[in-house]
Design an enzyme around this catalytic site. Sequence first.
Site, mmCIF file in Angstrom:
data_model
loop_
_atom_site.group_PDB
_atom_site.id
_atom_site.type_symbol
_atom_site.label_atom_id
_atom_site.label_comp_id
_atom_site.label_asym_id
_atom_site.label_seq_id
_atom_site.Cartn_x
_atom_site.Cartn_y
_atom_site.Cartn_z
ATOM 1 N N ILE A 1 31.944 51.758 19.009
ATOM 2 C CA ILE A 1 30.587 50.836 19.273
ATOM 3 C C ILE A 1 29.508 51.622 18.208
ATOM 4 O O ILE A 1 28.605 50.928 17.898
ATOM 5 C CB ILE A 1 29.976 50.865 20.471
ATOM 6 C CG1 ILE A 1 29.929 52.266 21.195
ATOM 7 C CG2 ILE A 1 31.126 49.922 21.537
ATOM 8 C CD1 ILE A 1 29.004 52.396 22.364
ATOM 9 N N TYR B 1 22.097 66.414 27.415
ATOM 10 C CA TYR B 1 23.022 65.406 28.003
ATOM 11 C C TYR B 1 22.394 64.874 29.249
ATOM 12 O O TYR B 1 22.568 63.555 29.308
ATOM 13 C CB TYR B 1 24.307 66.017 28.325
ATOM 14 C CG TYR B 1 25.357 65.399 29.106
ATOM 15 C CD1 TYR B 1 26.061 64.233 28.434
ATOM 16 C CD2 TYR B 1 25.627 65.962 30.163
ATOM 17 C CE1 TYR B 1 26.987 63.786 29.264
ATOM 18 C CE2 TYR B 1 26.531 65.173 31.235
ATOM 19 C CZ TYR B 1 27.095 63.963 30.518
ATOM 20 O OH TYR B 1 28.193 63.334 31.068
ATOM 21 N N TYR C 1 27.375 69.365 24.276
ATOM 22 C CA TYR C 1 25.888 69.299 24.359
ATOM 23 C C TYR C 1 25.058 70.367 23.678
ATOM 24 O O TYR C 1 24.030 70.176 23.049
ATOM 25 C CB TYR C 1 25.699 69.190 25.872
ATOM 26 C CG TYR C 1 26.327 68.765 26.763
ATOM 27 C CD1 TYR C 1 27.148 67.563 26.498
ATOM 28 C CD2 TYR C 1 26.401 69.330 28.182
ATOM 29 C CE1 TYR C 1 27.911 67.019 27.341
ATOM 30 C CE2 TYR C 1 27.238 68.413 29.278
ATOM 31 C CZ TYR C 1 27.968 67.359 28.630
ATOM 32 O OH TYR C 1 28.865 66.711 29.661
#
Length: 351
Positions: free
Chosen positions: A56, A156, A86
């Site tokens: 995407i 995150y 993260y």
Amino acid sequence: MIHTNIALFGGAGFIGSHLARRLLREDYHLTIVDIDDEKIADVRSDDRVDFYELDIRDGDDGTVWTIIEAADVVIDLIAYANPKQYVDMPLEVVHLNYDQNLRLVEDCVATDTRLIQFSTSEVYGKTGGRTGEDLVFSEDSSDLTMGPVENHRWIYATAKQLLERMVHAHGIENDLDWTVIRPFNFIGREMDYLIREPDAGTPRVFASFMSALLYDHPMYLVDGGENRRSFTHISDAVEAMVYVIDGEERYNREVVNVGTPGNETTIHDLAYLMRDVYEAQSGNGSVPPIKTVSGAEFYGEGYEDCERRIPDVTKLTDAGWEPQYDLRETLEEAMSYYVEKYDQPEAVSLD
Ligand code: UDP
């Protein structure tokens, strides 16, 4: 017969692949979008499944929009979901987990499509000074407690929290029908990836310990392994998802914890339990040593841990869901797969 068309974004990952297999036991049509199909070769061959191999982040030629418009329900599982990521690449984590996911949310708004958005139990953040009943995280009453900015592990959880709040806001302002799922440490077959050497990657704890057992390197307890998690068997988790999918009214505009509160353990005890189960399953009396390492050494600067994470799952148990796997059974079922598949050094192939 209902032919619900479910679009699973990130449907070929660990959770998505298990969920897809479970949904195909019912009369659903699945449209799966992912960057590869390694974990769903069996699922893809079902004639009720359409698979789109796309990222995407590459921009949209209209395919994503068309998939969402045709779906009755969108389940968005796309995310980086590993603490090492993260710490190592915080910007990319926000780009995928917030910016790109928000585009899917907006497409659901524009096409009037129901959205089930995966978030994380990590949004609850640190245990802080909580004691007693306050230790149990409830969707609609617990505060979300992040650490300082310099401990960027929290980027995150912060990105996921903002995504949740945007989904919620689209419900208020634009009538979006949504459910947010907060998963509590799901484990099972094909979770993350195995590493042959300790420095070959940093999968999450179950895959990390499983690798150590199979390839005979130390099991590392971060900061002594005193922190706790509530581990949930993936089958119990996907069963809960069926309740949510089928419970459109009950779960509309609700945040829902999915987890097994009774399976809380320290990471220290998890390591010893996994060694026990491994010895019993493999018949291998030589198990690796257990060593302690600091969070900064293991993950890098900016790591900070959550002390405990226990879910309140009343929203699910009220509807009849009950977890079936205790902690030992969870490990036995998941580990047997690896012991059978990988416990022969000459036949090793890393997924
Ligand atoms: N952990 C550990 N050894 C490992 C991997 C993880 O002690 O090899 C610890 C980690 O510091 C945390 C817990 O295990 O306290 C769960 O970590 P995981 O990466 O599975 O996911 P989290 O629940 O933090 O998102």
